[in-house]
Design a protein around this motif. Structure first.
Motif, PDB file in Angstrom:
ATOM      1  N   ARG A 115       1.088  -1.254   0.265  1.00  0.00           N
ATOM      2  CA  ARG A 115       0.283  -0.196   0.057  1.00  0.00           C
ATOM      3  C   ARG A 115       0.753   1.810   0.080  1.00  0.00           C
ATOM      4  O   ARG A 115       0.552   2.988  -0.266  1.00  0.00           O
ATOM      5  CB  ARG A 115      -0.573  -0.232   1.624  1.00  0.00           C
ATOM      6  N   TRP A 116       2.014   0.970   0.393  1.00  0.00           N
ATOM      7  CA  TRP A 116       2.594   2.460   0.499  1.00  0.00           C
ATOM      8  C   TRP A 116       3.886   2.373   0.108  1.00  0.00           C
ATOM      9  O   TRP A 116       4.725   3.442  -0.825  1.00  0.00           O
ATOM     10  CB  TRP A 116       3.360   2.022   2.300  1.00  0.00           C
ATOM     11  N   THR A 117       4.666   1.378  -0.748  1.00  0.00           N
ATOM     12  CA  THR A 117       5.925   1.363  -1.540  1.00  0.00           C
ATOM     13  C   THR A 117       5.328  -0.152  -2.408  1.00  0.00           C
ATOM     14  O   THR A 117       5.048  -1.389  -1.780  1.00  0.00           O
ATOM     15  CB  THR A 117       6.988   1.327  -0.891  1.00  0.00           C
ATOM     16  N   ASP A 118       6.344  -0.071  -3.472  1.00  0.00           N
ATOM     17  CA  ASP A 118       6.607  -0.983  -4.007  1.00  0.00           C
ATOM     18  C   ASP A 118       7.913  -1.926  -4.152  1.00  0.00           C
ATOM     19  O   ASP A 118       8.067  -2.910  -5.188  1.00  0.00           O
ATOM     20  CB  ASP A 118       6.347  -0.681  -6.026  1.00  0.00           C
ATOM     21  N   ASP A 119       8.484  -1.397  -3.369  1.00  0.00           N
ATOM     22  CA  ASP A 119      10.109  -1.750  -3.062  1.00  0.00           C
ATOM     23  C   ASP A 119      10.093  -2.559  -2.364  1.00  0.00           C
ATOM     24  O   ASP A 119       9.575  -2.941  -1.167  1.00  0.00           O
ATOM     25  CB  ASP A 119      10.974  -0.404  -2.392  1.00  0.00           C
ATOM     26  N   LEU A 120      10.685  -4.531  -2.935  1.00  0.00           N
ATOM     27  CA  LEU A 120      10.338  -5.273  -2.409  1.00  0.00           C
ATOM     28  C   LEU A 120      11.008  -5.017  -0.766  1.00  0.00           C
ATOM     29  O   LEU A 120      10.892  -5.493   0.752  1.00  0.00           O
ATOM     30  CB  LEU A 120      10.467  -6.278  -2.804  1.00  0.00           C
ATOM     31  N   GLU A 121      12.579  -4.297  -0.960  1.00  0.00           N
ATOM     32  CA  GLU A 121      12.789  -4.244   0.600  1.00  0.00           C
ATOM     33  C   GLU A 121      12.493  -3.387   1.283  1.00  0.00           C
ATOM     34  O   GLU A 121      12.693  -3.852   2.629  1.00  0.00           O
ATOM     35  CB  GLU A 121      14.767  -3.994  -0.279  1.00  0.00           C
ATOM     36  N   ALA A 122      11.605  -2.141   0.473  1.00  0.00           N
ATOM     37  CA  ALA A 122      11.414  -1.683   1.913  1.00  0.00           C
ATOM     38  C   ALA A 122       9.984  -1.838   2.724  1.00  0.00           C
ATOM     39  O   ALA A 122      10.035  -1.878   4.009  1.00  0.00           O
ATOM     40  CB  ALA A 122      11.272  -0.378   0.983  1.00  0.00           C
ATOM     41  N   GLN A 123       9.357  -3.290   1.856  1.00  0.00           N
ATOM     42  CA  GLN A 123       8.853  -3.941   2.313  1.00  0.00           C
ATOM     43  C   GLN A 123       9.106  -4.237   3.514  1.00  0.00           C
ATOM     44  O   GLN A 123       7.859  -4.677   4.694  1.00  0.00           O
ATOM     45  CB  GLN A 123       7.550  -4.466   1.326  1.00  0.00           C
ATOM     46  N   LEU A 124      10.117  -5.063   3.171  1.00  0.00           N
ATOM     47  CA  LEU A 124      10.472  -6.199   3.753  1.00  0.00           C
ATOM     48  C   LEU A 124      11.289  -5.679   5.364  1.00  0.00           C
ATOM     49  O   LEU A 124      10.867  -6.036   6.747  1.00  0.00           O
ATOM     50  CB  LEU A 124      11.291  -7.326   3.408  1.00  0.00           C
ATOM     51  N   LYS A 125      11.372  -4.107   5.269  1.00  0.00           N
ATOM     52  CA  LYS A 125      11.580  -3.248   6.245  1.00  0.00           C
ATOM     53  C   LYS A 125      10.808  -2.749   7.151  1.00  0.00           C
ATOM     54  O   LYS A 125      11.132  -2.881   8.511  1.00  0.00           O
ATOM     55  CB  LYS A 125      12.794  -1.695   5.792  1.00  0.00           C
ATOM     56  N   MET A 126       9.973  -2.666   6.445  1.00  0.00           N
ATOM     57  CA  MET A 126       8.249  -2.497   7.168  1.00  0.00           C
ATOM     58  C   MET A 126       8.190  -3.802   7.668  1.00  0.00           C
ATOM     59  O   MET A 126       7.930  -3.256   9.244  1.00  0.00           O
ATOM     60  CB  MET A 126       7.598  -2.234   6.561  1.00  0.00           C
ATOM     61  N   THR A 127       7.878  -4.424   7.799  1.00  0.00           N
ATOM     62  CA  THR A 127       7.285  -6.090   8.203  1.00  0.00           C
ATOM     63  C   THR A 127       8.558  -6.300   9.410  1.00  0.00           C
ATOM     64  O   THR A 127       8.152  -6.211  10.591  1.00  0.00           O
ATOM     65  CB  THR A 127       7.997  -6.850   7.613  1.00  0.00           C
ATOM     66  N   GLU A 128       9.286  -5.222   8.866  1.00  0.00           N
ATOM     67  CA  GLU A 128      10.902  -6.487  10.415  1.00  0.00           C
ATOM     68  C   GLU A 128      10.819  -5.124  11.519  1.00  0.00           C
ATOM     69  O   GLU A 128      10.971  -5.157  13.100  1.00  0.00           O
ATOM     70  CB  GLU A 128      12.119  -5.601  10.155  1.00  0.00           C
TER      71      GLU A 128
END
Length: 204
Positions: A115-128
Motif C-alpha cells: 500500500r505504501w511502496t512497490d519496493d520489496l526491500e522497503a516492504q521487508l523493512k516495514m515488516t521487520e
C-alpha cells in the motif's frame, strides 16, 4: 435488518462482537479476502475502498470501524455502550481513532506494505518493524488508555471490542501480552463474554 460483511482475521471482528453485545437482528456475510471477493464489482459498489467491514443498514452503507461501532451503540441506546457526557464520549472516540489511524496501520505494515511502496526491500523493512511498533503502542494503551477493567473504567463500551481485536493482533505480531498485565486481564475478561465466544468461532 442489518448486514455485516466481514472477513476472518480482519478488523470487522470489533463491530461483529458489538452486534452480538446489543443482541441485534443481523445477517453476516463472509468476504473471502484470499479469493479477492473484496474486489468484485458487487462489493466495490458498496465500498469502493475494497475493504471490510461494511455494515448495510436501512439508511445506507457504513464503513470504517469507529463509525460502525458508534452507530451500533447509538441505535441501541438502552445498552449504554457510549458515555452520555460529551467529553467522555470524545475520549472514547479518541481511543478508537488511535486504534484506527495508528495501531491498525502499524499492524498492516506486516502484510500490506504494498500500500505504501512497490519496493520489496522497503516492504521487508516495514515488516521487520511491526513487532517493536506494536509493542510500543501496546505500552501506550496499557499506561495511558486502559483504565481497567474496561478501557473507560468500570463500564463496558464501544472501545472494548476494538481493544480485544488489537490484543489478538499483538499475538499475531509477535508481542506477548503477558508483559502488559492490564491488557492481559482485559483479554481474559473479554474472552468470557458470550459475544466474543460467538465471534471467535467465526474468526479462528
Amino acid at each position: 435488518m442489518l448486514t455485516l460483511f466481514y472477513s476472518k482475521n480482519s478488523c470487522s471482528y470489533a463491530p461483529h462482537v458489538l452486534l452480538y453485545d446489543v443482541e441485534a437482528n443481523f445477517n453476516s456475510i463472509h468476504v473471502d479476502i484470499n479469493k479477492g471477493e473484496q474486489n468484485t464489482p458487487e462489493f466495490l459498489k458498496m465500498n469502493i475502498k475494497g475493504r471490510v467491514p461494511v455494515l448495510k443498514t436501512s439508511e445506507g452503507i457504513l464503513t470504517e470501524v469507529p463509525a460502525i461501532l458508534l452507530y451500533i451503540a447509538q441505535i441501541y441506546p438502552q445498552k449504554k455502550l457510549i458515555p452520555l457526557n460529551p467529553f467522555s464520549l470524545a475520549e472514547a472516540q479518541a481511543f478508537n481513532m488511535f486504534i484506527s489511524s495508528t495501531v491498525h496501520v502499524a499492524h498492516a505494515h506486516k502484510h500490506r506494505g504494498s500500500r505504501w511502496t512497490d519496493d520489496l526491500e522497503a516492504q521487508l523493512k516495514m515488516t521487520e518493524k511491526v513487532t517493536s511498533n506494536m509493542a510500543y503502542y501496546a505500552k501506550i494503551i496499557e499506561n495511558e488508555y486502559l483504565r481497567g477493567p474496561y478501557v473507560l473504567g468500570d463500564e463496558y463500551s464501544i472501545c472494548d471490542p476494538y481493544l480485544s481485536l488489537i490484543t489478538r493482533w499483538l499475538g499475531f505480531d509477535g508481542v506477548s501480552i503477558n508483559q502488559f498485565p492490564k491488557i492481559a486481564k482485559h483479554n481474559e475478561t473479554m474472552r468470557l463474554r458470550p459475544s466474543v465466544k460467538k465471534v471467535l468461532n467465526l474468526y479462528d
